[in-house]
Design an enzyme around this catalytic site. Structure first.
Site, PDB file in Angstrom:
ATOM      1  N   LYS A 294      32.970  12.781  48.931  1.00 11.90           N
ATOM      2  CA  LYS A 294      33.724  14.018  48.751  1.00 11.90           C
ATOM      3  C   LYS A 294      34.558  14.290  50.006  1.00 11.90           C
ATOM      4  O   LYS A 294      34.021  14.397  51.115  1.00 11.90           O
ATOM      5  CB  LYS A 294      32.780  15.172  48.442  1.00 11.90           C
ATOM      6  CG  LYS A 294      32.211  15.072  47.017  1.00 11.90           C
ATOM      7  CD  LYS A 294      31.516  16.333  46.595  1.00 11.90           C
ATOM      8  CE  LYS A 294      31.335  16.418  45.085  1.00 11.90           C
ATOM      9  NZ  LYS A 294      30.515  15.373  44.501  1.00 11.90           N
TER      10      LYS A 294
ATOM     11  N   LYS B 221      24.390  17.529  33.773  1.00 11.69           N
ATOM     12  CA  LYS B 221      23.711  18.246  34.839  1.00 11.69           C
ATOM     13  C   LYS B 221      22.239  18.442  34.491  1.00 11.69           C
ATOM     14  O   LYS B 221      21.889  18.970  33.423  1.00 11.69           O
ATOM     15  CB  LYS B 221      24.374  19.603  35.078  1.00 11.69           C
ATOM     16  CG  LYS B 221      25.754  19.500  35.717  1.00 11.69           C
ATOM     17  CD  LYS B 221      25.712  18.828  37.075  1.00 11.69           C
ATOM     18  CE  LYS B 221      27.080  18.801  37.726  1.00 11.69           C
ATOM     19  NZ  LYS B 221      27.066  18.065  39.015  1.00 11.69           N
TER      20      LYS B 221
END
Length: 367
Positions: free
Chosen positions: A265, A165
């Site tokens: 997603k 991240k």
């Protein structure tokens, strides 16, 4: 076959490793899930699940899902759950937008239709392309020592693919990725995911300073145009995630040549139906594909696994085992994970045997 009853449950799923941290100080302590059970007059039940990642990740929030399901569900009673395209059009007709609310209902219909046909869901999604999908794990925001230690632990546990991240202060992120890359063996697959946290200026700074590291750039900026402006100077592959919200957006990404790969997603797209449609077109257009979701446990992970394993292996990037992220169980079984690979449970439909006693009392019921 007709839909006879629908129940919806609210299940909070705390994370095993504590808060999930990403760019701009955003964090969540748990997945806040809605689980749906759709029962037909045949006695069969299909299950669906969706969980937004807090209120900050997608255009979705947990309270919205809990409020929206009771608005849509009554319209589905009496309809054939096997008419998946028809169910999707009906939901879009009676409730405009808000695809995440429809996701668990759509997933439950797919599970029910596959159970009625006595085949695993992967068969209805195009057929199984391989037995297992390779998984990745996430190195969330933290101190340099914390991120390096987590990366080493993940590698020691057998995983070879990391999503690091980034998307915060550029100079800090350069240090983070450099530290993580130095802490893991050569050949470890690294994705640098900014979660749309940077401006193009910041993304270019990061890309220029990290040219010597082998990684894939993931969603550095918010809009397709911003990401395209970064891609023009990039000498690394790029994957877009948050930008893929519909078939139209995917086609625009292709038209511009804005990405090499896509992360689809399920809840962001509105369910298995639209994810499968976009996946199939994207594969034909040459994209690399990851199918996952914004969150969930065994049910949602099973849907992700079925969609992943019905994606051609040469076009599949990786998968993720969300049920291993959380401290609660919702079923007697789960998608099998062996080392760094995930399969699908045995049995028809999703293959998941949900334990209703683990879900608590439904917050909504009709039938």
């Amino acid at each position: 076959m007709q839909i006879k009853s629908i129940k919806a449950y609210h299940v909070v799923q705390p994370f095993v490793d504590g808060p999930y941290r990403m760019s701009k100080g955003r964090q969540a302590d748990a997945f806040d899930a809605v689980i749906v059970a759709i029962t037909a007059d045949s006695g069969l039940t299909g299950w669906g699940e969706m969980a937004p990642l807090g209120n900050f990740y997608s255009a979705a929030f947990p309270a919205g899902a809990r409020a929206g399901v009771p608005e849509i569900a009554p319209h589905l009673i009496g309809h054939d759950p096997r008419g998946l395209a028809s169910i999707g059009r009906l939901m879009d007709t009676v409730f405009k937008g808000h695809p995440y609310i429809k996701s668990a209902l759509d997933m439950a219909c797919w599970d029910l239709a596959a159970r009625a046909a006595d085949v695993p869901l992967v068969t209805m999604l195009g057929g199984r392309e391989s037995d297992m999908a390779e998984t990745y794990r996430v190195v969330t925001h933290g101190t340099l020592d914390q991120m390096a230690a987590l990366a080493k632990r993940i590698i020691a546990e057998g995983c070879r693919r990391l999503q690091v991240k980034v998307g915060g202060n550029v100079h800090d992120d350069i240090e983070r990725v450099t530290t993580v890359a130095s802490a893991v063996p050569k050949g470890t697959v690294i994705f640098c995911d900014a979660n749309a946290g940077w401006t193009p200026y910041q993304a270019r700074q990061f890309a220029d300073a990290t040219r010597g590291i082998d990684y894939t750039f993931e969603q550095p900026c918010t809009t397709i145009e911003e990401n395209m402006s970064v891609r023009r100077m990039l000498d690394k592959p790029m994957v877009l995630d948050e930008s893929v919200t519909s078939l139209e957006e995917m086609l625009e990404i292709h038209r511009l040549g804005a990405a090499d790969g896509l992360t689809l997603k399920i809840s962001r797209l509105g369910g298995v139906t639209k994810t499968r449609q976009i996946r199939d077109v994207a594969v034909d257009l040459g994209f690399m594909i990851t199918v996952e979701d914004t969150g969930g446990a065994e049910i949602d992970t099973a849907a992700m696994a079925h969609l992943s394993l019905s994606t051609p292996q040469e076009r599949r990037l990786h998968a993720i085992a969300f049920h291993e992220w959380v401290t609660v169980r919702t079923a007697f079984n789960a998608p099998p994970v062996t080392g760094s690979h995930m399969g699908i449970p045995d049995g028809p439909g999703l293959g998941i045997d949900v334990d209703p006693s683990l879900l608590g009392k439904p917050f909504f019921e009709i039938g």
